[in-house]
Design an enzyme around this catalytic site. Structure first.
Site, PDB file in Angstrom:
ATOM      1  N   ALA A  14      19.875 -12.183 -37.655  1.00 37.87           N
ATOM      2  CA  ALA A  14      19.422 -12.945 -38.830  1.00 37.87           C
ATOM      3  C   ALA A  14      20.324 -14.106 -39.213  1.00 37.87           C
ATOM      4  CB  ALA A  14      19.286 -11.996 -40.030  1.00 37.87           C
ATOM      5  N   GLY A  17      18.706 -19.210 -35.691  1.00 34.05           N
ATOM      6  CA  GLY A  17      17.498 -19.305 -34.891  1.00 34.05           C
ATOM      7  C   GLY A  17      16.281 -18.613 -35.459  1.00 34.05           C
ATOM      8  N   ARG A  38      26.278 -10.368 -36.740  1.00 34.06           N
ATOM      9  CA  ARG A  38      27.732 -10.298 -36.625  1.00 34.06           C
ATOM     10  C   ARG A  38      28.379 -11.311 -37.561  1.00 34.06           C
ATOM     11  NH1 ARG A  38      28.536 -10.837 -30.262  1.00 34.06           N
ATOM     12  NH2 ARG A  38      26.852 -12.339 -30.634  1.00 34.06           N
ATOM     13  N   TYR A 144      17.960 -12.894 -17.755  1.00 32.36           N
ATOM     14  CA  TYR A 144      17.168 -13.081 -18.976  1.00 32.36           C
ATOM     15  C   TYR A 144      15.707 -12.685 -18.733  1.00 32.36           C
ATOM     16  CZ  TYR A 144      15.212 -15.234 -23.154  1.00 32.36           C
ATOM     17  OH  TYR A 144      14.559 -15.461 -24.349  1.00 32.36           O
ATOM     18  N   GLY A 175       7.933 -19.726 -26.308  1.00 27.77           N
ATOM     19  CA  GLY A 175       8.414 -20.599 -25.256  1.00 27.77           C
ATOM     20  C   GLY A 175       9.615 -21.391 -25.747  1.00 27.77           C
ATOM     21  N   VAL A 177      11.944 -23.196 -27.901  1.00 27.82           N
ATOM     22  CA  VAL A 177      12.253 -23.313 -29.326  1.00 27.82           C
ATOM     23  C   VAL A 177      13.654 -23.906 -29.454  1.00 27.82           C
ATOM     24  CG1 VAL A 177      12.437 -22.115 -31.534  1.00 27.82           C
ATOM     25  CG2 VAL A 177      10.886 -21.243 -29.778  1.00 27.82           C
ATOM     26  N   THR A 179      16.929 -24.065 -30.818  1.00 28.50           N
ATOM     27  CA  THR A 179      17.869 -23.244 -31.585  1.00 28.50           C
ATOM     28  C   THR A 179      19.240 -23.341 -30.913  1.00 28.50           C
ATOM     29  OG1 THR A 179      17.525 -21.248 -30.261  1.00 28.50           O
ATOM     30  CG2 THR A 179      15.990 -21.616 -32.089  1.00 28.50           C
TER      31      THR A 179
END
Length: 245
Positions: A14, A17, A38, A144, A175, A177, A179
């Protein structure tokens, strides 16, 4: 559209991104939201921040206990924590990167789901943030891609196991984004990360957050199994139409 007033939500990842945008979007719709991260100092009000490292079992257990107590139960769980490391052919990847990616994207997501499930109320939602990489492989992204295929498989398996219990389960597969994702993937290399988004209008985290709000505000009788969202200039994980810059 059913209201989120009086509902409670837990969002992992949270602090930035899609996770950060989703936490804020749910709060804007009236939900009480606890965000796990974190870097708790980056979680903005009105979202309540609690420290969370999804790769650490003790951290997850402490977080879920505290969040469930603060919220008095959970209506929505959004598993948003995730990352990628590197863009190398598999033979040049490392076991350490493998451990970090799979521990975060797969084991952490499964762990948080298992811990939160006893606290999720009837008519609740579990939303897993997948990726188009979990639907179609692309080169130099094996770790990934593997992790996101696993997320998609787990989501459908969980749907089977929860059939008969009124809990909605969905994977949202974005797809491109824009961030911090690429900055993390390229280990802080700002120039390389920036080039990922050059010559194309990428989606923004808020675009995906709106999709998640849509998922959790359908009538109770409806389960959105999966939602795939790509930039208009993107047809697959590895094919993006770019303009000359």
């Amino acid at each position: 559209m059913p209201s989120l007033e009086g509902k409670s939500a837990v969002v992992t990842g949270a602090s930035s991104g899609i996770g950060a945008a989703t936490a804020q979007a749910l709060a804007a719709e009236g939900a009480r939201v606890v965000g796990g991260a974190r870097r708790t100092g980056r979680v903005a009000a009105p979202v309540s921040a609690l420290e969370l490292d999804v790769t650490d079992r003790a951290s997850c257990e402490a977080f879920v206990t505290a969040a469930a107590e603060e919220l008095g139960g959970i209506d929505i769980l959004v598993n948003g924590a995730g990352l990628a490391l590197g863009r190398d052919p598999f033979e040049k990847s490392s076991e350490e990167d493998e451990r970090v990616v799979l521990e975060t994207n797969v084991n952490g997501l499964i762990r948080m789901t298992r811990l939160c499930l006893p606290h999720i109320r009837n008519d609740g939602h579990i939303v897993n943030i997948g990726s188009v990489a979990g639907r179609q492989a692309y080169e130099k992204g094996s770790l990934y891609v593997t992790s996101k295929f696993a997320v998609r498989g787990f989501t459908y398996a969980l749907r089977e196991d929860l059939l008969g219990r009124p809990i909605h389960v969905c994977t949202v597969d974005p797809g491109l984004v824009q961030t911090d994702f690429s900055r993390v993937r390229f280990r802080g290399d700002e120039d390389t990360a920036r080039k990922v988004y050059e010559g194309v209008e990428a989606m923004q985290p808020e675009d995906i957050a709106e999709c998640i709000v849509f998922v959790v505000t359908r009538p109770s009788r409806v389960n959105v199994d999966e939602l795939v969202v790509k930039a208009l200039a993107q047809s697959s994980g590895g094919r993006i139409l770019r303009t000359d810059s």
